[in-house]
Design a protein around this motif. Structure first.
Motif, mmCIF file in Angstrom:
data_model
loop_
_atom_site.group_PDB
_atom_site.id
_atom_site.type_symbol
_atom_site.label_atom_id
_atom_site.label_comp_id
_atom_site.label_asym_id
_atom_site.label_seq_id
_atom_site.Cartn_x
_atom_site.Cartn_y
_atom_site.Cartn_z
ATOM 1 N N UNK A 1 96.881 10.280 -124.707
ATOM 2 C CA UNK A 1 96.294 10.484 -125.818
ATOM 3 C C UNK A 1 95.297 12.102 -125.573
ATOM 4 N N UNK A 2 94.537 12.024 -124.483
ATOM 5 C CA UNK A 2 94.042 13.043 -124.508
ATOM 6 C C UNK A 2 94.696 14.492 -124.210
ATOM 7 N N UNK A 3 95.867 14.367 -123.625
ATOM 8 C CA UNK A 3 96.980 15.471 -123.811
ATOM 9 C C UNK A 3 97.385 15.776 -125.075
ATOM 10 N N UNK A 4 97.795 14.833 -125.876
ATOM 11 C CA UNK A 4 98.301 14.931 -127.196
ATOM 12 C C UNK A 4 97.266 15.535 -127.999
ATOM 13 N N UNK A 5 96.051 14.933 -127.941
ATOM 14 C CA UNK A 5 94.910 15.458 -128.721
ATOM 15 C C UNK A 5 94.452 16.699 -128.568
ATOM 16 N N UNK A 6 94.679 17.290 -127.179
ATOM 17 C CA UNK A 6 94.246 18.647 -126.897
ATOM 18 C C UNK A 6 95.498 19.571 -127.295
ATOM 19 N N UNK A 7 96.798 19.030 -127.870
ATOM 20 C CA UNK A 7 97.647 19.955 -128.159
ATOM 21 C C UNK A 7 98.598 20.213 -127.199
ATOM 22 N N UNK A 8 98.672 19.480 -125.985
ATOM 23 C CA UNK A 8 99.435 19.821 -124.458
ATOM 24 C C UNK A 8 100.410 18.788 -124.739
ATOM 25 N N UNK A 9 101.680 19.228 -123.985
ATOM 26 C CA UNK A 9 102.639 18.319 -123.758
ATOM 27 C C UNK A 9 102.441 16.872 -123.082
ATOM 28 N N UNK A 10 102.683 15.810 -123.435
ATOM 29 C CA UNK A 10 102.425 14.652 -122.785
ATOM 30 C C UNK A 10 103.332 14.558 -121.455
ATOM 31 N N UNK A 11 102.855 13.817 -120.497
ATOM 32 C CA UNK A 11 103.587 13.465 -119.462
ATOM 33 C C UNK A 11 104.786 12.919 -119.559
ATOM 34 N N UNK B 1 87.242 16.077 -131.037
ATOM 35 C CA UNK B 1 87.522 17.075 -130.150
ATOM 36 C C UNK B 1 87.741 16.531 -128.687
ATOM 37 N N UNK B 2 88.370 17.371 -127.765
ATOM 38 C CA UNK B 2 88.618 16.985 -126.345
ATOM 39 C C UNK B 2 87.204 16.602 -125.658
ATOM 40 N N UNK B 3 86.326 17.231 -125.843
ATOM 41 C CA UNK B 3 84.817 16.963 -125.461
ATOM 42 C C UNK B 3 84.346 15.437 -125.656
ATOM 43 N N UNK B 4 84.473 15.120 -127.137
ATOM 44 C CA UNK B 4 84.123 13.880 -127.497
ATOM 45 C C UNK B 4 84.967 12.836 -126.979
ATOM 46 N N UNK B 5 86.255 13.069 -126.815
ATOM 47 C CA UNK B 5 87.271 11.985 -126.091
ATOM 48 C C UNK B 5 86.597 11.813 -124.698
ATOM 49 N N UNK B 6 86.797 13.088 -123.999
ATOM 50 C CA UNK B 6 86.274 12.912 -122.674
ATOM 51 C C UNK B 6 84.605 12.255 -122.502
ATOM 52 N N UNK B 7 83.901 12.540 -123.172
ATOM 53 C CA UNK B 7 82.520 11.938 -123.223
ATOM 54 C C UNK B 7 82.442 10.306 -123.491
ATOM 55 N N UNK C 1 93.409 16.671 -114.197
ATOM 56 C CA UNK C 1 92.605 16.468 -112.875
ATOM 57 C C UNK C 1 91.422 15.372 -113.367
ATOM 58 N N UNK C 2 90.874 15.843 -114.703
ATOM 59 C CA UNK C 2 89.695 15.176 -115.217
ATOM 60 C C UNK C 2 90.287 13.735 -115.605
ATOM 61 N N UNK C 3 91.247 13.517 -116.080
ATOM 62 C CA UNK C 3 91.569 12.065 -116.150
ATOM 63 C C UNK C 3 91.850 11.196 -114.912
ATOM 64 N N UNK C 4 92.404 11.905 -113.757
ATOM 65 C CA UNK C 4 92.540 11.377 -112.676
ATOM 66 C C UNK C 4 91.338 11.049 -112.079
#
Length: 141
Positions: free
Chosen positions: A95-105, A34-40, A81-84
């Motif tokens: 990787x986080x954007x992709x895993x969250x289902x968002x367009x990558x930069x 999950x995004x939470x797991x990746x962020x942690x 913002x969290x990544x920054x």
């Protein structure tokens, strides 16, 4: 077991006669974090408090804790913002954007190019927002 990259998996998917067989054969390669797991996991390698991260990411501590606990899913801009705030690399951010289902930069997009530049140069969020504003682009918050 040999690691398969995205291209390998795509080629197999295109040539596979059965979707069920493809999924069964390749299930170890599917990312289910999950995004939470990746962020942690990313946060564990940083030496800053969650309060400091909230300030650097331009969000409240309450919201930050909800994201890290998995109770809230951040929007694309909030995730950036969290990544920054975490001083994540561009690769980690993608990787986080992709895993969250968002367009990558996407550097062919002016706004995304400005954000990517800021991430690559480890700019603070305020500086990235200033650059976005100066270029008449929507700020991150």
């Amino acid at each position: 077991m040999k690691e398969k990259d995205t291209n390998d998996l795509t080629q197999e998917l295109m040539s596979q006669a059965s979707l069920t067989s493809y999924i069964k054969e390749n299930s170890p390669y599917f990312s289910d974090l999950s995004i939470a797991e990746l962020l942690n996991a990313l946060y564990e390698h940083k030496s800053l408090s969650k309060a400091a991260l909230a300030r650097k990411a331009g969000m409240s501590e309450v919201y930050l804790h909800q994201v890290f606990s998995g109770r809230r899913n951040p929007s694309r801009d909030r995730l950036i913002c969290l990544c920054v705030g975490l001083s994540a690399s561009l690769e980690e951010t993608q990787r986080l954007l992709k895993q969250a289902g968002y367009a990558q930069l996407y550097t062919k997009n002016k706004r995304d190019a400005i954000i990517s530049y800021g991430i690559l140069h480890q700019n603070e969020l305020a500086e990235i927002n200033d650059n976005l504003f100066a270029q008449n682009e929507k700020t991150l918050f």
